[in-house]
Design an enzyme around this catalytic site. Structure first.
Site, PDB file in Angstrom:
ATOM      1  N   SER A   1     -14.037  12.852 -14.007  1.00  0.00           N
ATOM      2  CA  SER A   1     -14.172  13.427 -12.669  1.00  0.00           C
ATOM      3  C   SER A   1     -13.795  14.893 -12.694  1.00  0.00           C
ATOM      4  O   SER A   1     -12.914  15.304 -13.459  1.00  0.00           O
ATOM      5  CB  SER A   1     -13.258  12.676 -11.692  1.00  0.00           C
ATOM      6  OG  SER A   1     -13.116  13.388 -10.474  1.00  0.00           O
TER       7      SER A   1
ATOM      8  N   TYR B   1      -4.644   9.559  -8.932  1.00  0.00           N
ATOM      9  CA  TYR B   1      -6.000   9.151  -9.347  1.00  0.00           C
ATOM     10  C   TYR B   1      -6.549  10.165 -10.344  1.00  0.00           C
ATOM     11  O   TYR B   1      -7.009   9.796 -11.428  1.00  0.00           O
ATOM     12  CB  TYR B   1      -6.942   9.036  -8.144  1.00  0.00           C
ATOM     13  CG  TYR B   1      -8.374   9.058  -8.583  1.00  0.00           C
ATOM     14  CD1 TYR B   1      -9.147  10.211  -8.468  1.00  0.00           C
ATOM     15  CD2 TYR B   1      -8.951   7.945  -9.179  1.00  0.00           C
ATOM     16  CE1 TYR B   1     -10.448  10.247  -8.919  1.00  0.00           C
ATOM     17  CE2 TYR B   1     -10.250   7.981  -9.640  1.00  0.00           C
ATOM     18  CZ  TYR B   1     -10.994   9.139  -9.510  1.00  0.00           C
ATOM     19  OH  TYR B   1     -12.282   9.183  -9.987  1.00  0.00           O
TER      20      TYR B   1
ATOM     21  N   LYS C   1      -7.599   9.986 -14.669  1.00  0.00           N
ATOM     22  CA  LYS C   1      -8.815  10.432 -15.360  1.00  0.00           C
ATOM     23  C   LYS C   1      -8.447  11.377 -16.513  1.00  0.00           C
ATOM     24  O   LYS C   1      -9.001  11.291 -17.607  1.00  0.00           O
ATOM     25  CB  LYS C   1      -9.760  11.124 -14.379  1.00  0.00           C
ATOM     26  CG  LYS C   1     -10.391  10.195 -13.385  1.00  0.00           C
ATOM     27  CD  LYS C   1     -11.216   9.110 -14.089  1.00  0.00           C
ATOM     28  CE  LYS C   1     -11.787   8.109 -13.150  1.00  0.00           C
ATOM     29  NZ  LYS C   1     -12.587   7.061 -13.814  1.00  0.00           N
TER      30      LYS C   1
HETATM   31  P1  NAD Z   1     -16.604   2.036  -6.931  1.00  0.00           P
HETATM   32  O1  NAD Z   1     -15.279   1.629  -6.428  1.00  0.00           O
HETATM   33  O2  NAD Z   1     -17.795   1.882  -6.077  1.00  0.00           O
HETATM   34  O3  NAD Z   1     -16.932   1.299  -8.316  1.00  0.00           O
HETATM   35  C1  NAD Z   1     -15.914   0.957  -9.219  1.00  0.00           C
HETATM   36  C2  NAD Z   1     -16.137  -0.515  -9.554  1.00  0.00           C
HETATM   37  O4  NAD Z   1     -15.176  -0.926 -10.513  1.00  0.00           O
HETATM   38  C3  NAD Z   1     -15.979  -1.434  -8.335  1.00  0.00           C
HETATM   39  O5  NAD Z   1     -17.101  -2.258  -8.227  1.00  0.00           O
HETATM   40  C4  NAD Z   1     -14.712  -2.238  -8.633  1.00  0.00           C
HETATM   41  O6  NAD Z   1     -14.792  -3.552  -8.117  1.00  0.00           O
HETATM   42  C5  NAD Z   1     -14.696  -2.208 -10.154  1.00  0.00           C
HETATM   43  N1  NAD Z   1     -13.369  -2.341 -10.777  1.00  0.00           N
HETATM   44  C6  NAD Z   1     -12.240  -1.657 -10.474  1.00  0.00           C
HETATM   45  N2  NAD Z   1     -11.232  -2.050 -11.280  1.00  0.00           N
HETATM   46  C7  NAD Z   1     -11.751  -2.983 -12.131  1.00  0.00           C
HETATM   47  C8  NAD Z   1     -11.225  -3.759 -13.187  1.00  0.00           C
HETATM   48  N3  NAD Z   1      -9.942  -3.670 -13.528  1.00  0.00           N
HETATM   49  N4  NAD Z   1     -12.042  -4.612 -13.840  1.00  0.00           N
HETATM   50  C9  NAD Z   1     -13.346  -4.735 -13.480  1.00  0.00           C
HETATM   51  N5  NAD Z   1     -13.913  -4.031 -12.476  1.00  0.00           N
HETATM   52  C10 NAD Z   1     -13.111  -3.165 -11.822  1.00  0.00           C
HETATM   53  O7  NAD Z   1     -16.464   3.561  -7.400  1.00  0.00           O
HETATM   54  P2  NAD Z   1     -17.609   4.577  -7.852  1.00  0.00           P
HETATM   55  O8  NAD Z   1     -17.698   5.653  -6.832  1.00  0.00           O
HETATM   56  O9  NAD Z   1     -18.820   3.834  -8.255  1.00  0.00           O
HETATM   57  O10 NAD Z   1     -16.945   5.225  -9.170  1.00  0.00           O
HETATM   58  C11 NAD Z   1     -17.304   4.729 -10.435  1.00  0.00           C
HETATM   59  C12 NAD Z   1     -16.547   5.552 -11.458  1.00  0.00           C
HETATM   60  O11 NAD Z   1     -16.866   6.928 -11.299  1.00  0.00           O
HETATM   61  C13 NAD Z   1     -15.034   5.445 -11.296  1.00  0.00           C
HETATM   62  O12 NAD Z   1     -14.455   5.446 -12.592  1.00  0.00           O
HETATM   63  C14 NAD Z   1     -14.659   6.713 -10.551  1.00  0.00           C
HETATM   64  O13 NAD Z   1     -13.344   7.109 -10.835  1.00  0.00           O
HETATM   65  C15 NAD Z   1     -15.681   7.678 -11.117  1.00  0.00           C
HETATM   66  N6  NAD Z   1     -15.972   8.808 -10.232  1.00  0.00           N
HETATM   67  C16 NAD Z   1     -16.359   8.581  -8.949  1.00  0.00           C
HETATM   68  C17 NAD Z   1     -16.627   9.683  -8.114  1.00  0.00           C
HETATM   69  C18 NAD Z   1     -17.034   9.470  -6.672  1.00  0.00           C
HETATM   70  O14 NAD Z   1     -16.890  10.400  -5.877  1.00  0.00           O
HETATM   71  N7  NAD Z   1     -17.560   8.327  -6.320  1.00  0.00           N
HETATM   72  C19 NAD Z   1     -16.524  10.981  -8.602  1.00  0.00           C
HETATM   73  C20 NAD Z   1     -16.158  11.156  -9.932  1.00  0.00           C
HETATM   74  C21 NAD Z   1     -15.874  10.060 -10.747  1.00  0.00           C
HETATM   75  C1  WQD Z   2     -15.463  16.349   0.549  1.00  0.00           C
HETATM   76  C2  WQD Z   2     -15.164  17.438   1.551  1.00  0.00           C
HETATM   77  C3  WQD Z   2     -13.032  17.257   2.626  1.00  0.00           C
HETATM   78  C4  WQD Z   2     -13.884  13.601   4.864  1.00  0.00           C
HETATM   79  C5  WQD Z   2     -13.048  13.138  -3.799  1.00  0.00           C
HETATM   80  C6  WQD Z   2     -12.015  12.867  -4.844  1.00  0.00           C
HETATM   81  C7  WQD Z   2     -12.578  13.171  -6.209  1.00  0.00           C
HETATM   82  C8  WQD Z   2     -13.892  12.445  -6.414  1.00  0.00           C
HETATM   83  C9  WQD Z   2     -14.863  12.758  -5.315  1.00  0.00           C
HETATM   84  C10 WQD Z   2     -13.450  10.488  -7.698  1.00  0.00           C
HETATM   85  C11 WQD Z   2     -13.727  17.925   1.453  1.00  0.00           C
HETATM   86  C12 WQD Z   2     -14.168  17.111   3.631  1.00  0.00           C
HETATM   87  C13 WQD Z   2     -14.014  14.689   4.012  1.00  0.00           C
HETATM   88  C14 WQD Z   2     -13.742  13.817   6.259  1.00  0.00           C
HETATM   89  C15 WQD Z   2     -13.881  16.178   5.883  1.00  0.00           C
HETATM   90  N1  WQD Z   2     -13.704  11.052  -6.503  1.00  0.00           N
HETATM   91  N2  WQD Z   2     -14.013  15.953   4.523  1.00  0.00           N
HETATM   92  N3  WQD Z   2     -13.752  15.113   6.714  1.00  0.00           N
HETATM   93  O1  WQD Z   2     -12.175  15.254  -1.743  1.00  0.00           O
HETATM   94  O2  WQD Z   2     -14.081  16.597  -2.739  1.00  0.00           O
HETATM   95  O3  WQD Z   2     -13.369  14.488  -3.829  1.00  0.00           O
HETATM   96  O4  WQD Z   2     -14.229  12.386  -4.063  1.00  0.00           O
HETATM   97  O5  WQD Z   2     -13.447  11.003  -8.768  1.00  0.00           O
HETATM   98  O6  WQD Z   2     -11.636  12.783  -7.162  1.00  0.00           O
HETATM   99  O7  WQD Z   2     -10.924  13.743  -4.624  1.00  0.00           O
HETATM  100  O8  WQD Z   2     -14.561  14.417  -1.662  1.00  0.00           O
HETATM  101  O9  WQD Z   2     -15.889  13.372   0.109  1.00  0.00           O
HETATM  102  O10 WQD Z   2     -13.357  13.159   0.208  1.00  0.00           O
HETATM  103  O11 WQD Z   2     -14.431  15.363   0.692  1.00  0.00           O
HETATM  104  O12 WQD Z   2     -13.874  17.343   6.320  1.00  0.00           O
HETATM  105  O13 WQD Z   2     -13.612  12.862   7.081  1.00  0.00           O
HETATM  106  O14 WQD Z   2     -15.321  16.909   2.854  1.00  0.00           O
HETATM  107  O15 WQD Z   2     -12.001  18.076   3.167  1.00  0.00           O
HETATM  108  O16 WQD Z   2     -13.738  19.322   1.657  1.00  0.00           O
HETATM  109  P1  WQD Z   2     -13.474  15.285  -2.439  1.00  0.00           P
HETATM  110  P2  WQD Z   2     -14.558  13.970  -0.129  1.00  0.00           P
END
Ligand code: NAD
Ligand code: WQD
Length: 336
Positions: free
Chosen positions: A124, A149, A153
């Site tokens: 991330s 969190y 990562k």
């Molecule tokens: P999500 O919560 O939709 O998907 C994660 C999945 O993993 C879920 O279905 C959950 O049930 C499963 N899970 C969690 N712990 C588990 C375990 N111990 N064993 C088996 N399954 C498990 O989240 P997402 O948005 O799809 O994110 C997927 C990956 O991408 C994550 O590693 C997250 O950290 C990373 N990521 C997400 C974002 C974002 O903004 N969505 C941004 C950057 C990185």
């Molecule tokens: C985006 C922008 C908020 C909600 C997060 C995690 C990051 C990654 C992606 C896993 C920000 C603004 C949001 C609201 C708002 N996840 N906002 N009102 O914070 O950039 O990143 O998700 O890896 O680790 O930190 O994403 O979608 O929460 O926010 O104004 O009700 O929207 O301030 O500027 P963020 P977000």
């Protein structure tokens, strides 16, 4: 290739499963359903024409994962399984370290036991912490992640690098994605978190659907063009295809890090403007105090992934808004 997709019924994992199938691979899904629904499996089948193998299980169950890898003859692992709520990680850091870091360690042990040494890891942009310079390049100093969190990562990336240094036969690709949003254009899969979403786009679509009265915009006094924070929003289908592109490295020993973004930063108000332009819906909002841990601005330099893997985001913010809104409407009608 046969690919174990951990977290395969989750938001990004389910879209990756579609992209893998469409690229001719065979995804095998493992998920403990902590933050997703089993109904996603059939919906992936509706999109691709083949219902993928799904095993309800936990990455922390080393024996079961090693057995699954062997039984399904998996050649690589795409590792999405994690807990991802920033807010929850602050309240329950040990749960996050155990699941995300401990789980990754156990997964790697299971892979080693099964003789599978190719991994694509969901990292991330949060590992960068407060950016020192923009756009963010992969060689930027890794800051102090603002929350547990983000720290999980960073620690997982360190585990992977130490593993490679100890045994250079591994193929390890770390993908630092910025803000994945949107949904598959079919409207069959999308972001469907259990409980309250905290990310911007699901909240925007819930307000647009009338499920919430107003969007709180967390601060309009940042040093940006309109005072609201800037993020690099990237379509989840582009992120999924970036993972498929990373498999080109699966048969090469090495350790690689790539940003997955668009290289374009958008403010919160610009997202709302694009949402209106794309859907015709004006989302009511009110300015609220800044959210703890938010950075003013972050967006990616994606030149490395483009030159080395040939991947570049194809879809724009308008596509993200259109597809996210279609999915919200599907959620409403399908009673998901
Ligand atoms: P999500 O919560 O939709 O998907 C994660 C999945 O993993 C879920 O279905 C959950 O049930 C499963 N899970 C969690 N712990 C588990 C375990 N111990 N064993 C088996 N399954 C498990 O989240 P997402 O948005 O799809 O994110 C997927 C990956 O991408 C994550 O590693 C997250 O950290 C990373 N990521 C997400 C974002 C974002 O903004 N969505 C941004 C950057 C990185
Ligand atoms: C985006 C922008 C908020 C909600 C997060 C995690 C990051 C990654 C992606 C896993 C920000 C603004 C949001 C609201 C708002 N996840 N906002 N009102 O914070 O950039 O990143 O998700 O890896 O680790 O930190 O994403 O979608 O929460 O926010 O104004 O009700 O929207 O301030 O500027 P963020 P977000």
């Amino acid at each position: 290739m046969r690919i174990l997709v951990t977290g395969g019924t989750g938001f990004v994992g389910s879209h990756a499963a579609v992209a893998l199938a469409e690229a001719g691979h065979v995804p095998v899904l493992l998920d403990n359903l902590a933050n997703s629904q089993v109904s996603v499996v059939e919906r992936i089948g509706e999109i691709t024409g083949t219902v993928p193998v799904f095993v309800e299980g936990d990455i922390r169950d080393s024996a079961a994962v090693a057995e699954l890898l062997r039984d399904e003859e998996c050649e690589a692992v795409m590792h999405f399984a994690a807990l991802k709520s920033v807010e929850q990680s602050v309240a329950q850091p040990l749960v996050y370290y155990e699941n995300n870091v401990g789980g990754t360690r156990v997964l790697l042990e299971a892979m080693s036991r099964a003789g599978v040494r190719s991994l694509v890891f969901s990292s991330s942009a949060t590992v960068y912490g407060e950016p020192e310079a923009l756009p963010l390049r992969e060689d930027a100093s890794l800051g102090d992640p603002a929350n547990p969190y983000g720290a999980t990562k960073l620690f997982c990336e360190r585990i992977l690098l130490d593993l490679f240094r100890s045994d250079p036969s591994w193929s390890l690709v770390m993908l630092r994605y910025f803000n994945p949003v949107g949904a598959h254009p079919s409207g069959l899969i999308g972001e469907d978190p259990r409980g309250e979403p905290t990310n911007l786009m699901p909240l925007v679509t819930q307000v647009a659907a009338g499920l919430r009265p107003v969007l709180r915009v967390f601060g309009d006094d940042y040093p940006t063009r309109d005072g609201t924070p800037i993020r690099d929003y990237v379509h989840v289908m582009d992120v999924a295809e970036g993972h498929a592109a990373a498999l080109a490295l699966a048969d090469q020993p090495g350790a690689w890090v790539y940003n997955l973004g668009t290289g374009i930063g958008s403010t919160v108000l610009e997202v709302l403007g694009k949402f209106k332009a794309s859907t015709g819906i004006e989302v009511p909002y009110q300015i609220a105090p800044r959210r703890a841990g938010d950075v003013a601005a972050t967006w990616a330099d994606c030149s490395k992934v483009e030159s080395e893997l040939g991947w570049k985001a194809r879809l724009d913010l308008g596509d993200m808004c259109t597809d996210a809104w279609r999915w919200q409407q599907e959620l409403g009608t399908a009673g998901l």
